[in-house]
Write a protein that holds these residues in place. Structure first.
Motif, PDB file in Angstrom:
ATOM      1  N   UNK A   7      28.231  21.191 -82.627  1.00 55.72           N
ATOM      2  CA  UNK A   7      27.748  22.142 -81.631  1.00 55.72           C
ATOM      3  C   UNK A   7      27.834  21.543 -80.229  1.00 55.72           C
ATOM      4  N   UNK A   8      27.802  22.442 -79.263  1.00 59.01           N
ATOM      5  CA  UNK A   8      27.692  22.062 -77.869  1.00 59.01           C
ATOM      6  C   UNK A   8      26.821  23.124 -77.208  1.00 59.01           C
ATOM      7  N   UNK A   9      25.779  22.678 -76.527  1.00 57.29           N
ATOM      8  CA  UNK A   9      24.847  23.581 -75.834  1.00 57.29           C
ATOM      9  C   UNK A   9      24.388  24.723 -76.754  1.00 57.29           C
ATOM     10  N   UNK A  10      24.006  24.361 -77.957  1.00 56.33           N
ATOM     11  CA  UNK A  10      23.479  25.283 -78.963  1.00 56.33           C
ATOM     12  C   UNK A  10      24.500  26.312 -79.466  1.00 56.33           C
ATOM     13  N   UNK A  11      25.777  26.086 -79.180  1.00 58.28           N
ATOM     14  CA  UNK A  11      26.832  26.965 -79.686  1.00 58.28           C
ATOM     15  C   UNK A  11      27.691  26.184 -80.660  1.00 58.28           C
ATOM     16  N   UNK A  12      27.950  26.790 -81.801  1.00 60.56           N
ATOM     17  CA  UNK A  12      28.787  26.153 -82.810  1.00 60.56           C
ATOM     18  C   UNK A  12      30.237  26.130 -82.316  1.00 60.56           C
ATOM     19  N   UNK A  13      30.908  24.998 -82.503  1.00 60.64           N
ATOM     20  CA  UNK A  13      32.328  24.891 -82.185  1.00 60.64           C
ATOM     21  C   UNK A  13      33.121  25.419 -83.368  1.00 60.64           C
ATOM     22  N   UNK A  14      34.055  26.326 -83.135  1.00 58.29           N
ATOM     23  CA  UNK A  14      34.768  26.988 -84.231  1.00 58.29           C
ATOM     24  C   UNK A  14      36.272  27.018 -83.969  1.00 58.29           C
ATOM     25  N   UNK A  15      37.047  26.513 -84.921  1.00 58.24           N
ATOM     26  CA  UNK A  15      38.501  26.572 -84.851  1.00 58.24           C
ATOM     27  C   UNK A  15      38.925  28.010 -85.138  1.00 58.24           C
ATOM     28  N   UNK A  16      39.734  28.603 -84.264  1.00 58.87           N
ATOM     29  CA  UNK A  16      40.114  30.006 -84.445  1.00 58.87           C
ATOM     30  C   UNK A  16      41.067  30.213 -85.618  1.00 58.87           C
ATOM     31  N   UNK A  17      41.661  29.135 -86.115  1.00 58.59           N
ATOM     32  CA  UNK A  17      42.521  29.264 -87.292  1.00 58.59           C
ATOM     33  C   UNK A  17      41.714  29.652 -88.521  1.00 58.59           C
ATOM     34  N   UNK A  18      40.418  29.422 -88.476  1.00 59.90           N
ATOM     35  CA  UNK A  18      39.580  29.640 -89.649  1.00 59.90           C
ATOM     36  C   UNK A  18      38.487  30.680 -89.420  1.00 59.90           C
ATOM     37  N   UNK A  19      38.611  31.482 -88.365  1.00 59.78           N
ATOM     38  CA  UNK A  19      37.545  32.437 -88.046  1.00 59.78           C
ATOM     39  C   UNK A  19      38.148  33.720 -87.501  1.00 59.78           C
ATOM     40  N   UNK A  20      37.697  34.830 -87.981  1.00 59.81           N
ATOM     41  CA  UNK A  20      38.153  36.143 -87.545  1.00 59.81           C
ATOM     42  C   UNK A  20      37.318  36.558 -86.332  1.00 59.81           C
ATOM     43  N   UNK A  21      37.978  36.843 -85.230  1.00 61.50           N
ATOM     44  CA  UNK A  21      37.277  37.185 -83.984  1.00 61.50           C
ATOM     45  C   UNK A  21      36.382  38.407 -84.134  1.00 61.50           C
ATOM     46  N   UNK A  22      36.698  39.294 -85.047  1.00 63.96           N
ATOM     47  CA  UNK A  22      35.890  40.513 -85.188  1.00 63.96           C
ATOM     48  C   UNK A  22      34.472  40.210 -85.685  1.00 63.96           C
TER      49      UNK A  22
END
Length: 192
Positions: free
Chosen positions: A52-67
């Motif tokens: 995380x950074x500043x209480x936001x999870x870091x997420x690789x877009x290859x593995x996450x659907x933006x919707x």
């Protein structure tokens, strides 16, 4: 970051231009979601160890659907089911999607796990949706660190894309040359 955005998104690629051309980036671009582009080979390794950074999870877009992002969900909730531009697009129907998925599985036996259609893609015919980033797959391959049998990847294809629709037509042909052409096309799509 947009209001209600739930993650900080990133994409690793050899260059910024390649990242912006990536099929993984298409959906984020359409939704106006900012993506951090990382171009150093070590970046993917480092990002796997940051959570995380500043209480936001870091997420690789290859593995996450933006919707699934909070900002996209919030926009959908505010807009409701309003659709100003109603357009009819050519795409494979459910039966055709299943038949093409089966064709991919038979042609790429041992290399693919799940093959399915996705709404995630806009301009690209297909994408590997997996637990491992593309950069890490390349590093493992180059360094010879793949142990045991090769992993099976999940292949998601765009049923609206011209190449996919043509591949379906070829795969259903009675002409063996056309079926073989569809098979070669399936392999090319998987390898790229």
């Amino acid at each position: 970051m947009q209001p209600n955005q739930t993650h900080i998104y990133y994409l690793t690629a050899p260059s910024k231009d390649m990242a912006l051309q990536s099929p993984y980036y298409e959906q984020y671009k359409d939704h106006g979601i900012e993506v951090l582009v990382l171009t150093e080979p070590i970046d993917d390794f480092v990002m796997q160890h940051l959570d995380t950074y500043a209480k936001h999870k870091l997420q690789n877009i290859e593995m996450f659907d933006a919707s699934h992002d909070g900002s996209v969900q919030h926009k959908k909730k505010l807009e409701g089911d309003k659709k100003d531009n109603v357009s009819i697009e050519k795409q494979l129907n459910e039966t055709q999607v299943k038949a093409l998925g089966d064709f991919f599985c038979k042609r790429l036996v041992g290399r693919v796990g799940v093959v399915k259609a996705t709404e995630r893609l806009r301009d690209s015919p297909a994408v590997l949706a997996d637990h491992e980033a593309a950069q890490m797959r390349k590093i493992y391959k180059v360094t010879g660190q793949l142990q045991g049998p090769p992993p099976k990847y999940n292949l998601h294809f765009n049923p609206k894309h011209d190449v996919i629709r043509k591949m379906y037509t070829l795969s259903q042909s009675t002409n063996n040359e056309e079926v073989e052409t569809a098979g070669l096309l399936a392999e090319q799509i998987f390898d790229n």
